[in-house]
Design an enzyme around this catalytic site. Structure first.
Site, PDB file in Angstrom:
ATOM      1  N   GLU A  87       0.808  -1.217   0.000  1.00  0.00           N
ATOM      2  CA  GLU A  87       0.000   0.000   0.000  1.00  0.00           C
ATOM      3  C   GLU A  87       0.843   1.270   0.000  1.00  0.00           C
ATOM      4  O   GLU A  87       0.349   2.355   0.283  1.00  0.00           O
ATOM      5  CB  GLU A  87      -0.969  -0.031   1.186  1.00  0.00           C
ATOM      6  CG  GLU A  87      -1.941  -1.205   1.053  1.00  0.00           C
ATOM      7  CD  GLU A  87      -2.889  -1.348   2.224  1.00  0.00           C
ATOM      8  OE1 GLU A  87      -2.821  -0.518   3.156  1.00  0.00           O
ATOM      9  OE2 GLU A  87      -3.697  -2.291   2.207  1.00  0.00           O
ATOM     10  N   ASP A 126      -3.960  -0.253  12.137  1.00  0.00           N
ATOM     11  CA  ASP A 126      -4.748  -1.414  11.727  1.00  0.00           C
ATOM     12  C   ASP A 126      -3.952  -2.631  12.173  1.00  0.00           C
ATOM     13  O   ASP A 126      -2.925  -2.964  11.589  1.00  0.00           O
ATOM     14  CB  ASP A 126      -4.973  -1.437  10.215  1.00  0.00           C
ATOM     15  CG  ASP A 126      -5.686  -2.709   9.752  1.00  0.00           C
ATOM     16  OD1 ASP A 126      -6.104  -3.512  10.613  1.00  0.00           O
ATOM     17  OD2 ASP A 126      -5.821  -2.899   8.526  1.00  0.00           O
ATOM     18  N   GLU A 170      -8.037  -0.258  14.227  1.00  0.00           N
ATOM     19  CA  GLU A 170      -8.861  -1.137  13.384  1.00  0.00           C
ATOM     20  C   GLU A 170      -8.539  -2.598  13.684  1.00  0.00           C
ATOM     21  O   GLU A 170      -7.374  -2.949  13.855  1.00  0.00           O
ATOM     22  CB  GLU A 170      -8.574  -0.823  11.914  1.00  0.00           C
ATOM     23  CG  GLU A 170      -9.339  -1.673  10.921  1.00  0.00           C
ATOM     24  CD  GLU A 170      -8.912  -1.399   9.490  1.00  0.00           C
ATOM     25  OE1 GLU A 170      -8.961  -2.333   8.671  1.00  0.00           O
ATOM     26  OE2 GLU A 170      -8.507  -0.253   9.189  1.00  0.00           O
ATOM     27  N   LYS A 217     -15.719  -1.725   2.501  1.00  0.00           N
ATOM     28  CA  LYS A 217     -15.041  -2.276   1.327  1.00  0.00           C
ATOM     29  C   LYS A 217     -16.103  -2.922   0.446  1.00  0.00           C
ATOM     30  O   LYS A 217     -16.595  -4.011   0.774  1.00  0.00           O
ATOM     31  CB  LYS A 217     -14.009  -3.325   1.737  1.00  0.00           C
ATOM     32  CG  LYS A 217     -12.821  -2.786   2.522  1.00  0.00           C
ATOM     33  CD  LYS A 217     -11.951  -3.937   3.006  1.00  0.00           C
ATOM     34  CE  LYS A 217     -10.678  -3.446   3.685  1.00  0.00           C
ATOM     35  NZ  LYS A 217      -9.903  -4.564   4.268  1.00  0.00           N
ATOM     36  N   ARG A 248      -8.324  -1.889  -1.138  1.00  0.00           N
ATOM     37  CA  ARG A 248      -7.755  -3.181  -0.760  1.00  0.00           C
ATOM     38  C   ARG A 248      -6.264  -3.129  -1.079  1.00  0.00           C
ATOM     39  O   ARG A 248      -5.792  -2.237  -1.780  1.00  0.00           O
ATOM     40  CB  ARG A 248      -8.402  -4.341  -1.529  1.00  0.00           C
ATOM     41  CG  ARG A 248      -9.895  -4.508  -1.366  1.00  0.00           C
ATOM     42  CD  ARG A 248     -10.380  -4.608   0.073  1.00  0.00           C
ATOM     43  NE  ARG A 248      -9.860  -5.716   0.853  1.00  0.00           N
ATOM     44  CZ  ARG A 248     -10.554  -6.802   1.193  1.00  0.00           C
ATOM     45  NH1 ARG A 248     -11.813  -6.941   0.800  1.00  0.00           N
ATOM     46  NH2 ARG A 248     -10.025  -7.744   1.946  1.00  0.00           N
TER      47      ARG A 248
END
Length: 426
Positions: free
Chosen positions: A205, A242, A286, A338, A367
């Site tokens: 990411e 997260d 998260e 999502k 994602r």
């Protein structure tokens, strides 16, 4: 009346070099639009089914030719002639056509691609931006980005247990300024890591994937970078995690933190989070506990739910019925959104409406396997979600979403960057 004239799908590539679906819809006025479906690495077991070929001679079994064929034959046959702007009706037709709770027949990737492409084609035919078509006149709020600048867990090959260390630029007047500050922190962090002879290779990411010794060192490094870049830690830029703890748990709800050389039960892990929140300006965690650890989640929510945002991703998988269970159990106070976890745009909308009705925050999310498609940027503004997770300020599949949000902010002129107001409720 605008109707669906043609539907087709093509196997294309995502940002990890894996196959995914590009679906296209052509309307009766010859308007054409396409959408590319993303794919996750750490997936909740209750997610809708992503249909893969499992043919080991192609793409190591990850091909999506079966899903494409489902679009090109079954779905196409049943959608031609339907009214294009009746998104909910078409999405319901797709759900009925599949006939399973999790799209096990057609594949959620096949269904979502068509659902997204239809919304985009209808907006284009009506000469409306996608955010305006989906959100109407109330689509005015630019979301606070949650930028993943250090990657660990399944998103990187390193010793960090937590999957994402994020920054949230809350103390700014515009999305443009918030994004600029975030980029400056990102580049400052790179220099700091270079100075410590740490790796500055990036994860899926766009965040860095250094080999830190434990899970606290990334918080220290990011805090340093924020201040060195000239911003006020906690006031202008806050921190978020997260944990993706479903990847850390065993069958007895013990959590294995290899970076700390510890095995913790749910209550001990919550105590660890409380220590971190007391020491660092962490405003959101998260998936702090496993998707099946409902008792642990209830304890986490009781201990930290009034202090910070607790986001359910694997816990809720964008599913309204599972979210309803969480609401009844007083679990979490926010949900990650999502679309490919649930299957269609309309089902995603249903979940967002339920969350907002019960004062749960909504975080629109990418994602780890993404593409140049920027649909979720428009979707976040359309639904005034207030937050968006779409990676770091690196890798073009992440930047595509940020650039689209910059365009939207420019178009809106009177648009609102929610910033400091985000956490001022309750």
């Amino acid at each position: 009346m605008l109707t669906i004239k043609d539907v087709h799908a093509l196997e294309v590539m995502d940002s990890r070099g894996n196959p995914t679906i590009q679906a296209s819809v052509i309307l009766s006025d010859n308007t054409k639009a396409s959408a590319i479906v993303p794919s996750g690495a750490s997936t909740g077991k209750r997610e809708a089914l992503e249909l893969r070929d499992n043919d080991k001679t192609r793409f190591l079994g990850k091909g999506v030719l079966r899903a494409c064929e489902n679009v090109n034959s079954v779905i196409k046959h049943h959608l031609i002639g339907l009214e294009a702007t009746s998104q909910a009706f078409v999405d319901e037709r797709l759900r009925a056509l599949d006939g399973t709770p999790n799209y096990a027949n057609l594949g959620a990737n096949a269904v979502l691609g068509v659902s997204m492409a239809l919304a985009r084609a209808s907006a284009k035919a009506l000469n409306l931006p996608l955010y305006r078509y989906l959100g109407g006149a109330n689509a005015l709020t630019l979301p606070v980005p949650m930028l993943n600048i250090i990657n660990g867990g399944t998103h990187a090959n390193n010793s960090i247990d937590f999957q994402e260390y994020m920054i949230m630029p809350l103390g700014f007047e515009s999305f443009r300024e918030a994004l600029r500050a975030s980029a400056e922190v990102y580049h400052t962090l790179k220099k700091l890591l270079d100075g410590k002879n740490q790796l500055t290779s990036v994860g899926d990411e766009g965040g860095f994937a250094p080999n830190f010794n434990n899970n606290v060192e990334p918080l220290e490094a990011i805090s340093q970078a924020i201040e060195k870049a000239g911003y006020k830690l906690g006031e202008e830029i806050a921190l978020a995690l997260d944990v993706a703890s479903s990847e850390l748990v065993d069958g007895n709800f013990n959590y294995h933190l290899k970076g700390e050389n510890k095995i913790l039960d749910s209550h001990e892990l919550v105590a660890y989070y409380k220590e971190l929140v007391a020491k660092y300006p962490i405003v959101s965690i998260e998936d702090g506990l496993s998707e099946d650890d409902w008792e642990g989640w209830a304890f986490l929510s009781k201990e930290l739910g009034r202090q910070i945002q607790l986001v359910g991703d694997d816990l809720f998988v964008t599913n309204a019925s599972i979210l309803q269970k969480g609401i009844e159990k007083n679990v979490a106070n926010a949900i990650l959104i999502k679309p490919n976890q649930i299957g269609t745009i309309s089902e995603t909308l249903e979940t967002i409406r339920l969350a907002k009705h019960h004062a749960y925050q909504c975080v629109m999310s990418h994602r780890s396997g993404e593409s140049e498609d920027s649909f979720i940027a428009d979707f976040a503004v359309a639904l005034n979600t207030g937050e968006i997770k779409t990676g770091s300020t690196a890798r073009s599949e992440r930047i595509a979403k940020y650039n689209r949000l910059l365009e939207i902010e420019h178009e809106l002129k009177g648009g609102i960057y929610i910033g400091k107001e985000l956490f001022k409720h309750g």
